[in-house]
Enzyme design. Sequence first.
Site, PDB file in Angstrom:
ATOM      1  N   CYS A   1     -27.512  41.696 -34.810  1.00 60.21           N
ATOM      2  CA  CYS A   1     -28.360  41.731 -33.625  1.00 60.21           C
ATOM      3  C   CYS A   1     -29.065  40.378 -33.493  1.00 60.21           C
ATOM      4  CB  CYS A   1     -29.394  42.843 -33.764  1.00 60.21           C
ATOM      5  SG  CYS A   1     -30.666  42.812 -32.487  1.00 60.21           S
TER       6      CYS A   1
ATOM      7  N   CYS B   1     -33.159  40.980 -34.075  1.00 60.20           N
ATOM      8  CA  CYS B   1     -33.827  41.238 -35.357  1.00 60.20           C
ATOM      9  C   CYS B   1     -32.929  41.015 -36.564  1.00 60.20           C
ATOM     10  CB  CYS B   1     -34.371  42.669 -35.376  1.00 60.20           C
ATOM     11  SG  CYS B   1     -33.074  43.917 -35.539  1.00 60.20           S
TER      12      CYS B   1
ATOM     13  N   CYS C   1     -29.749  48.091 -30.324  1.00 61.13           N
ATOM     14  CA  CYS C   1     -30.008  47.974 -31.756  1.00 61.13           C
ATOM     15  C   CYS C   1     -30.978  49.082 -32.164  1.00 61.13           C
ATOM     16  CB  CYS C   1     -30.606  46.595 -32.025  1.00 61.13           C
ATOM     17  SG  CYS C   1     -31.254  46.423 -33.694  1.00 61.13           S
TER      18      CYS C   1
ATOM     19  N   CYS D   1     -34.662  47.163 -33.442  1.00 67.28           N
ATOM     20  CA  CYS D   1     -35.606  46.480 -32.538  1.00 67.28           C
ATOM     21  C   CYS D   1     -35.510  46.984 -31.101  1.00 67.28           C
ATOM     22  CB  CYS D   1     -35.416  44.973 -32.583  1.00 67.28           C
ATOM     23  SG  CYS D   1     -33.920  44.392 -31.757  1.00 67.28           S
TER      24      CYS D   1
ATOM     25  N   CYS E   1     -18.657  47.627 -25.625  1.00 71.77           N
ATOM     26  CA  CYS E   1     -18.528  46.413 -24.824  1.00 71.77           C
ATOM     27  C   CYS E   1     -19.849  45.654 -24.954  1.00 71.77           C
ATOM     28  CB  CYS E   1     -18.249  46.831 -23.387  1.00 71.77           C
ATOM     29  SG  CYS E   1     -17.891  45.465 -22.302  1.00 71.77           S
TER      30      CYS E   1
HETATM   31 ZN   LIG Z   1     -32.199  44.358 -33.379  1.00 73.64          ZN
END
Ligand SMILES: [Zn+2]
Length: 164
Positions: free
Chosen positions: A82, A85, A130, A133, A153
Amino acid sequence: MNQFLSRRTFILIPTMSILKIIFKPMQVLASSLASKEEWNLSKDAWKSRLSSESYYILREEGTERAFSSELNNEKRKGVFHCAGCDLPLFLSDKKYDSGTGWPSFWDSIEGSVATKVDFKLIVPRTEYHCSRCGGHQGHVFNDGPLPTGKRYCNNGLALRFVPE
Ligand SMILES: [Zn+2]
C-alpha cells in the site's frame, strides 16, 4: 399563478429531501476509515505523506488513466505494498495481464484488503481498500482467471513495488 407556484413548491420540497437522503451516503462512502487508530490521519497529514496524484487515488477514490502506471508492466518477483501505509497487499505471483491497463491480480494477501459497494458509475461496483489505513486501491470484479475468478483492478499510484 400563485396557486400554481405554491403547488410546485409543495411538490419540490419533498423531492429535494428525498434526493438528499439518496445522495448523502455516496458522499460518506468517498473515503474509508482506517481500521488502525494510528492510521486515522488528518487530510493535511495525508497530503504531506503522499504525492498529489497518490492522494487523489488513495484518499479521494480517484482512478488513474489506463496504461499510465509503470507497475502495469512490472513482471519481476516481489511484493506490492500500500502506498499509504506500506502494508503488503499483493504478491507478484498473483499478478496477471488483464489487458485493461491497470495492474491486475487474481488474489490479495489474506486480510490485507477490505471491500465496500460504491455507486460512482451508477451500477454498483465492489470497491476495495487497504485494511489498515483505509486507502482506496481499486475495484474487484468477477471476471478474473482461476482459481479465484477474481480481478483486483488496482491503481498503480496506490501501490509501492518491492522487488524480491
Ligand atoms: Zn494502507
